[in-house]
Design an enzyme around this catalytic site. Structure first.
Site, PDB file in Angstrom:
ATOM      1  CG  ASN A 101      -1.737   1.207   1.406  1.00 29.20           C
ATOM      2  OD1 ASN A 101      -1.830   2.029   0.490  1.00 29.20           O
ATOM      3  ND2 ASN A 101      -2.343   1.364   2.584  1.00 29.20           N
ATOM      4  CD1 TRP A 102       3.593   1.041  -2.648  1.00 28.83           C
ATOM      5  CD2 TRP A 102       3.550   1.982  -4.676  1.00 28.83           C
ATOM      6  NE1 TRP A 102       4.306   0.228  -3.501  1.00 28.83           N
ATOM      7  CE2 TRP A 102       4.293   0.785  -4.761  1.00 28.83           C
ATOM      8  CE3 TRP A 102       3.386   2.749  -5.835  1.00 28.83           C
ATOM      9  CZ2 TRP A 102       4.876   0.341  -5.958  1.00 28.83           C
ATOM     10  CZ3 TRP A 102       3.963   2.302  -7.026  1.00 28.83           C
ATOM     11  CH2 TRP A 102       4.703   1.120  -7.080  1.00 28.83           C
ATOM     12  CE  LYS A 103       0.059   3.258   4.792  1.00 27.43           C
ATOM     13  NZ  LYS A 103       0.018   3.399   6.227  1.00 27.43           N
ATOM     14  CG  HIS A 154      -5.780   1.624   5.163  1.00 27.68           C
ATOM     15  ND1 HIS A 154      -5.355   2.554   6.090  1.00 27.68           N
ATOM     16  CD2 HIS A 154      -4.753   0.757   4.991  1.00 27.68           C
ATOM     17  CE1 HIS A 154      -4.117   2.257   6.446  1.00 27.68           C
ATOM     18  NE2 HIS A 154      -3.719   1.172   5.800  1.00 27.68           N
ATOM     19  CD  GLU A 164      -2.996   5.237   6.828  1.00 23.69           C
ATOM     20  OE1 GLU A 164      -2.985   5.337   5.590  1.00 23.69           O
ATOM     21  OE2 GLU A 164      -2.066   4.718   7.483  1.00 23.69           O
ATOM     22  CD  GLU A 166      -3.620  -2.900   7.262  1.00 18.98           C
ATOM     23  OE1 GLU A 166      -2.515  -3.126   6.788  1.00 18.98           O
ATOM     24  OE2 GLU A 166      -4.245  -1.849   7.049  1.00 18.98           O
ATOM     25  N   GLY A 183       2.342   1.746  10.860  1.00 14.90           N
ATOM     26  CA  GLY A 183       3.290   2.860  10.755  1.00 14.90           C
ATOM     27  C   GLY A 183       3.961   3.219  12.065  1.00 14.90           C
ATOM     28  CB  SER A 234       5.188  -2.312  12.022  1.00 22.93           C
ATOM     29  OG  SER A 234       4.690  -1.021  12.331  1.00 22.93           O
ATOM     30  N   GLY A 264       2.701  -1.331   4.375  1.00 23.41           N
ATOM     31  CA  GLY A 264       2.727   0.104   4.104  1.00 23.41           C
ATOM     32  C   GLY A 264       4.149   0.577   3.855  1.00 23.41           C
ATOM     33  N   GLY A 265       4.765   1.132   4.885  1.00 21.92           N
ATOM     34  CA  GLY A 265       6.094   1.755   4.771  1.00 21.92           C
ATOM     35  C   GLY A 265       7.122   0.911   4.035  1.00 21.92           C
TER      36      GLY A 265
HETATM   37  C1  PEP Z   1      -0.812  -0.155   6.151  1.00 19.82           C
HETATM   38  O1  PEP Z   1      -0.945   1.050   6.080  1.00 19.82           O
HETATM   39  O2  PEP Z   1      -1.629  -0.905   5.588  1.00 19.82           O
HETATM   40  C2  PEP Z   1       0.320  -0.669   6.895  1.00 19.82           C
HETATM   41  C3  PEP Z   1       0.279  -1.901   7.309  1.00 19.82           C
HETATM   42  O3  PEP Z   1       1.346   0.210   7.132  1.00 19.82           O
HETATM   43  P1  PEP Z   1       2.776  -0.141   7.787  1.00 19.82           P
HETATM   44  O4  PEP Z   1       3.280  -1.400   7.114  1.00 19.82           O
HETATM   45  O5  PEP Z   1       3.641   1.048   7.451  1.00 19.82           O
HETATM   46  O6  PEP Z   1       2.574  -0.318   9.235  1.00 19.82           O
END
Ligand code: PEP
Length: 251
Positions: free
Chosen positions: A9-11, A95, A97, A167, A173, A213, A234-235
């Site tokens: 997920n590049w957000k 998601h 967010e 999640e 994050g 994470s 994500g990251g």
């Molecule tokens: C996400 O936003 O779906 C996610 C899991 O982010 P991260 O891996 O950065 O925690």
């Protein structure tokens, strides 16, 4: 059996050119990996360009959200037909967010999951508890509400392509990953909910990703859990080195 599925997920990151570069590097470095299903989710504006880069590769294209109508007076929205038009196979829905910052509710998640299944897009439907909810012992009741809400009115015949991403919001994050046991407890619970709503055979076939994470050095232990079928990343999906590292760690 359930094929492991890793999605990035590049957000709200990467303009078109860097998005194309990252997609190109992933395509080269992941060539021939067929034991793991892989997808990336760029921003809407980069979908078309990234789609062209990924054409003919083993990487699928995902959107990060959608609206439940294909056309009409809905300024600012993007519908399922448009996502399919640019080559999307998947769409992330609900998601945290979006739930937190953009008023996404169980009802809107449900409409979006229905619309994506109807159009042939594979929904990656996110559920997860906030830290205060976990601390108050409410994790499983929150997850039950979100899973039932997302799937309301969706029949046994329609649901099979669905992917669920668990999640925990406190792990997104933050660098604070859930322990494999914490993740397994919730994944098993989600599968039990699916068995109650549908049936155990169908529940056994649905993939449940973990997100929060995930890094190359923690994915292996998470993937040892019987109900964990991959990750929404994500990251660590924004750098080829770490995204490839996660996939190679399990592939
Ligand atoms: C996400 O936003 O779906 C996610 C899991 O982010 P991260 O891996 O950065 O925690």
């Amino acid at each position: 059996m359930r094929k492991p599925f890793i999605a990035g997920n590049w957000k709200l990151n990467l303009l078109t050119e860097p998005a194309m570069n990252l997609a190109g590097e992933l395509k080269n470095r992941l060539r021939g990996v067929d034991q793991v299903e892989i997808a990336v989710a760029p921003v809407f504006t980069a979908l078309s360009a990234v789609s062209k880069v990924l054409a003919g590769s083993n990487l699928g294209l995902s959107a990060q959200d959608l609206y439940w109508e294909d056309a009409g007076a809905f300024t600012g929205e993007v519908g399922p037909a448009m996502l399919k038009d640019v080559g999307c196979k998947y769409v992330i829905i609900g998601h945290s967010e979006r739930r937190q910052f953009f008023h996404e509710t169980d009802e809107s998640v449900n409409k979006k999951v229905k619309a994506s299944l109807k159009s042939g897009l594979i929904p990656i439907c996110c559920v997860g508890e906030l830290l205060p909810e976990r601390e108050a012992g409410k994790t499983l009741s929150v997850i039950e509400r979100q899973v039932k809400g997302a799937l309301a009115g969706i029949s046994k015949a329609e649901v099979p392509p669905l992917v669920i991403a668990y999640e925990p919001v406190w792990a997104i994050g933050t660098g604070k990953v859930a322990t494999p046991e914490q993740a397994q407890e919730v994944h098993q619970f989600i599968r039990k909910q699916l068995a109650l709503i549908y049936d155990p055979t169908l529940a056994d076939s649905i993939r449940i990703q973990y997100g929060g994470s995930v890094k190359p050095d923690n994915i292996k232990d998470l993937m040892k859990m019987p109900d964990l079928d991959g990750a929404l990343v994500g990251g660590a999906s924004l750098k080829a080195e770490t995204f490839v590292g996660i996939i190679k760690a399990i592939g």
